[in-house]
Scaffold this motif. Structure first.
Motif, PDB file in Angstrom:
ATOM      1  N   ALA A  77      -6.426  -7.610  26.470  1.00 61.29           N
ATOM      2  CA  ALA A  77      -6.453  -7.725  27.924  1.00 61.29           C
ATOM      3  C   ALA A  77      -5.536  -8.831  28.434  1.00 61.29           C
ATOM      4  O   ALA A  77      -5.184  -8.850  29.612  1.00 61.29           O
ATOM      5  N   ALA A  78      -5.155  -9.774  27.573  1.00 60.37           N
ATOM      6  CA  ALA A  78      -4.305 -10.903  27.959  1.00 60.37           C
ATOM      7  C   ALA A  78      -3.196 -11.057  26.923  1.00 60.37           C
ATOM      8  O   ALA A  78      -3.296 -10.557  25.801  1.00 60.37           O
ATOM      9  N   SER A  79      -2.150 -11.800  27.291  1.00 59.55           N
ATOM     10  CA  SER A  79      -1.026 -11.967  26.372  1.00 59.55           C
ATOM     11  C   SER A  79      -1.348 -12.916  25.219  1.00 59.55           C
ATOM     12  O   SER A  79      -0.767 -12.805  24.150  1.00 59.55           O
ATOM     13  N   GLU A  83      -6.174 -16.946  27.585  1.00 61.91           N
ATOM     14  CA  GLU A  83      -5.476 -16.774  28.869  1.00 61.91           C
ATOM     15  C   GLU A  83      -6.222 -15.773  29.737  1.00 61.91           C
ATOM     16  O   GLU A  83      -7.017 -14.964  29.246  1.00 61.91           O
ATOM     17  N   SER A  84      -5.951 -15.792  31.021  1.00 63.09           N
ATOM     18  CA  SER A  84      -6.557 -14.841  31.952  1.00 63.09           C
ATOM     19  C   SER A  84      -6.071 -13.437  31.643  1.00 63.09           C
ATOM     20  O   SER A  84      -4.915 -13.248  31.241  1.00 63.09           O
ATOM     21  N   PRO A  85      -6.937 -12.435  31.833  1.00 62.11           N
ATOM     22  CA  PRO A  85      -6.504 -11.046  31.597  1.00 62.11           C
ATOM     23  C   PRO A  85      -5.427 -10.638  32.601  1.00 62.11           C
ATOM     24  O   PRO A  85      -5.319 -11.205  33.683  1.00 62.11           O
ATOM     25  N   PHE A  86      -4.642  -9.637  32.208  1.00 60.35           N
ATOM     26  CA  PHE A  86      -3.588  -9.138  33.090  1.00 60.35           C
ATOM     27  C   PHE A  86      -4.175  -8.617  34.401  1.00 60.35           C
ATOM     28  O   PHE A  86      -3.614  -8.852  35.468  1.00 60.35           O
ATOM     29  N   VAL A  87      -5.280  -7.872  34.319  1.00 61.24           N
ATOM     30  CA  VAL A  87      -5.926  -7.324  35.523  1.00 61.24           C
ATOM     31  C   VAL A  87      -7.435  -7.479  35.433  1.00 61.24           C
ATOM     32  O   VAL A  87      -7.997  -7.599  34.342  1.00 61.24           O
ATOM     33  N   GLN A  88      -8.071  -7.479  36.600  1.00 56.40           N
ATOM     34  CA  GLN A  88      -9.520  -7.536  36.685  1.00 56.40           C
ATOM     35  C   GLN A  88      -9.986  -6.448  37.641  1.00 56.40           C
ATOM     36  O   GLN A  88      -9.204  -5.956  38.466  1.00 56.40           O
ATOM     37  N   VAL A  89     -11.252  -6.077  37.532  1.00 51.74           N
ATOM     38  CA  VAL A  89     -11.830  -5.079  38.428  1.00 51.74           C
ATOM     39  C   VAL A  89     -11.682  -5.574  39.864  1.00 51.74           C
ATOM     40  O   VAL A  89     -11.923  -6.742  40.165  1.00 51.74           O
ATOM     41  N   GLY A  90     -11.243  -4.680  40.755  1.00 54.94           N
ATOM     42  CA  GLY A  90     -11.047  -5.013  42.163  1.00 54.94           C
ATOM     43  C   GLY A  90      -9.638  -5.457  42.500  1.00 54.94           C
ATOM     44  O   GLY A  90      -9.272  -5.561  43.665  1.00 54.94           O
ATOM     45  N   LEU A  99      -0.938  -3.801  32.613  1.00 48.47           N
ATOM     46  CA  LEU A  99      -2.399  -3.741  32.666  1.00 48.47           C
ATOM     47  C   LEU A  99      -3.022  -4.341  31.409  1.00 48.47           C
ATOM     48  O   LEU A  99      -4.155  -4.822  31.439  1.00 48.47           O
ATOM     49  N   GLY A 100      -2.325  -4.291  30.303  1.00 47.40           N
ATOM     50  CA  GLY A 100      -2.813  -4.777  29.027  1.00 47.40           C
ATOM     51  C   GLY A 100      -1.748  -4.576  27.978  1.00 47.40           C
ATOM     52  O   GLY A 100      -0.614  -4.189  28.293  1.00 47.40           O
ATOM     53  N   ILE A 101      -2.127  -4.831  26.719  1.00 45.80           N
ATOM     54  CA  ILE A 101      -1.196  -4.697  25.597  1.00 45.80           C
ATOM     55  C   ILE A 101      -1.891  -3.914  24.496  1.00 45.80           C
ATOM     56  O   ILE A 101      -3.083  -4.087  24.265  1.00 45.80           O
ATOM     57  N   ILE A 102      -1.118  -3.062  23.809  1.00 43.78           N
ATOM     58  CA  ILE A 102      -1.613  -2.415  22.598  1.00 43.78           C
ATOM     59  C   ILE A 102      -0.753  -2.917  21.448  1.00 43.78           C
ATOM     60  O   ILE A 102       0.467  -2.797  21.477  1.00 43.78           O
ATOM     61  N   GLU A 103      -1.426  -3.490  20.438  1.00 43.48           N
ATOM     62  CA  GLU A 103      -0.720  -3.927  19.244  1.00 43.48           C
ATOM     63  C   GLU A 103      -0.750  -2.794  18.227  1.00 43.48           C
ATOM     64  O   GLU A 103      -1.811  -2.290  17.867  1.00 43.48           O
ATOM     65  N   ALA A 104       0.423  -2.385  17.799  1.00 45.16           N
ATOM     66  CA  ALA A 104       0.552  -1.348  16.777  1.00 45.16           C
ATOM     67  C   ALA A 104       1.602  -1.817  15.781  1.00 45.16           C
ATOM     68  O   ALA A 104       2.737  -2.098  16.182  1.00 45.16           O
ATOM     69  N   MET A 105       1.219  -1.953  14.540  1.00 45.92           N
ATOM     70  CA  MET A 105       2.123  -2.412  13.474  1.00 45.92           C
ATOM     71  C   MET A 105       2.773  -3.762  13.824  1.00 45.92           C
ATOM     72  O   MET A 105       3.968  -3.949  13.664  1.00 45.92           O
ATOM     73  N   LYS A 106       1.965  -4.673  14.336  1.00 46.81           N
ATOM     74  CA  LYS A 106       2.387  -6.026  14.688  1.00 46.81           C
ATOM     75  C   LYS A 106       3.418  -6.058  15.818  1.00 46.81           C
ATOM     76  O   LYS A 106       4.101  -7.051  16.014  1.00 46.81           O
ATOM     77  N   GLU A 131      -7.764   4.770  20.376  1.00 48.95           N
ATOM     78  CA  GLU A 131      -7.129   5.994  19.895  1.00 48.95           C
ATOM     79  C   GLU A 131      -6.135   6.512  20.922  1.00 48.95           C
ATOM     80  O   GLU A 131      -6.254   6.219  22.115  1.00 48.95           O
ATOM     81  N   PHE A 132      -5.209   7.340  20.480  1.00 54.70           N
ATOM     82  CA  PHE A 132      -4.272   7.995  21.384  1.00 54.70           C
ATOM     83  C   PHE A 132      -5.054   8.827  22.399  1.00 54.70           C
ATOM     84  O   PHE A 132      -5.976   9.552  22.049  1.00 54.70           O
ATOM     85  N   GLY A 133      -4.705   8.711  23.669  1.00 57.57           N
ATOM     86  CA  GLY A 133      -5.340   9.497  24.718  1.00 57.57           C
ATOM     87  C   GLY A 133      -6.659   8.934  25.225  1.00 57.57           C
ATOM     88  O   GLY A 133      -7.240   9.478  26.154  1.00 57.57           O
ATOM     89  N   GLN A 134      -7.128   7.840  24.636  1.00 56.40           N
ATOM     90  CA  GLN A 134      -8.399   7.247  25.071  1.00 56.40           C
ATOM     91  C   GLN A 134      -8.229   6.628  26.454  1.00 56.40           C
ATOM     92  O   GLN A 134      -7.276   5.910  26.707  1.00 56.40           O
ATOM     93  N   PRO A 135      -9.148   6.886  27.392  1.00 54.14           N
ATOM     94  CA  PRO A 135      -9.070   6.263  28.709  1.00 54.14           C
ATOM     95  C   PRO A 135      -9.205   4.741  28.615  1.00 54.14           C
ATOM     96  O   PRO A 135     -10.077   4.242  27.901  1.00 54.14           O
ATOM     97  N   LEU A 136      -8.312   4.019  29.303  1.00 55.80           N
ATOM     98  CA  LEU A 136      -8.301   2.554  29.262  1.00 55.80           C
ATOM     99  C   LEU A 136      -8.730   1.939  30.598  1.00 55.80           C
ATOM    100  O   LEU A 136      -9.517   1.005  30.629  1.00 55.80           O
TER     101      LEU A 136
END
Length: 141
Positions: A77-79, A83-90, A99-106, A131-136
């Motif tokens: 959720a944060a870099s 640290e504060s998350p990229f986004v929050q509800v509202g 909106l966020g980061i996905i780590e794949a293979m470093k 997983e691929f296609g999972q709602p975020l």
């Protein structure tokens, strides 16, 4: 890694119906992920037109838009931790905003909003394997 080994890995994935495989040989590695033809939802969903490769697919649902994961990995959720998350509800977000980061293979892959709107719900937790296609994220335009 030579192309024959990669082809054998692809054949292995097809034969055994694997969704993902990662192989490391010394300092070389390869990860293969099978993409579904379209994300699977438990609600009535309609896939959005193709987005750039760095963007997550978006689906329109009765309660707003849902950003989905474009790959398998770990969601952050944060870099950096603490640290504060990229986004929050509202929060109001603009198309292209991270909106966020996905780590794949470093490799850290930013998840960008494909349209502007207000974040109504964050559907995954920091550090969660996705997983691929999972709602975020779910937001309304």
């Amino acid at each position: 890694m030579d192309i024959r080994k990669i082809k054998k890995l692809i054949d292995l994935m097809i034969e055994s119906d694997l969704q993902a495989i990662e192989v490391k040989e010394g300092d070389q590695s390869i990860a293969l992920t099978r993409r579904s033809p379209e994300p699977i939802y438990t609600t009535n969903a309609i896939a959005a037109p193709s987005a750039p490769a760095t963007s997550a697919p978006v689906a329109k649902v009765s309660r707003g838009s849902v950003e989905t994961a474009p790959m398998v990995g770990v969601f952050y959720a944060a870099s950096n931790p603490g640290e504060s998350p990229f986004v929050q509800v509202g929060q109001t977000v603009s198309a292209g905003e991270t909106l966020g980061i996905i780590e794949a293979m470093k490799i850290m892959n930013p998840i960008e909003a494909t349209q502007s709107g207000v974040v109504e719900e964050i559907l995954v937790k920091n550090g969660e394997v996705i997983e691929f296609g999972q709602p975020l994220f779910r937001y309304r335009a």
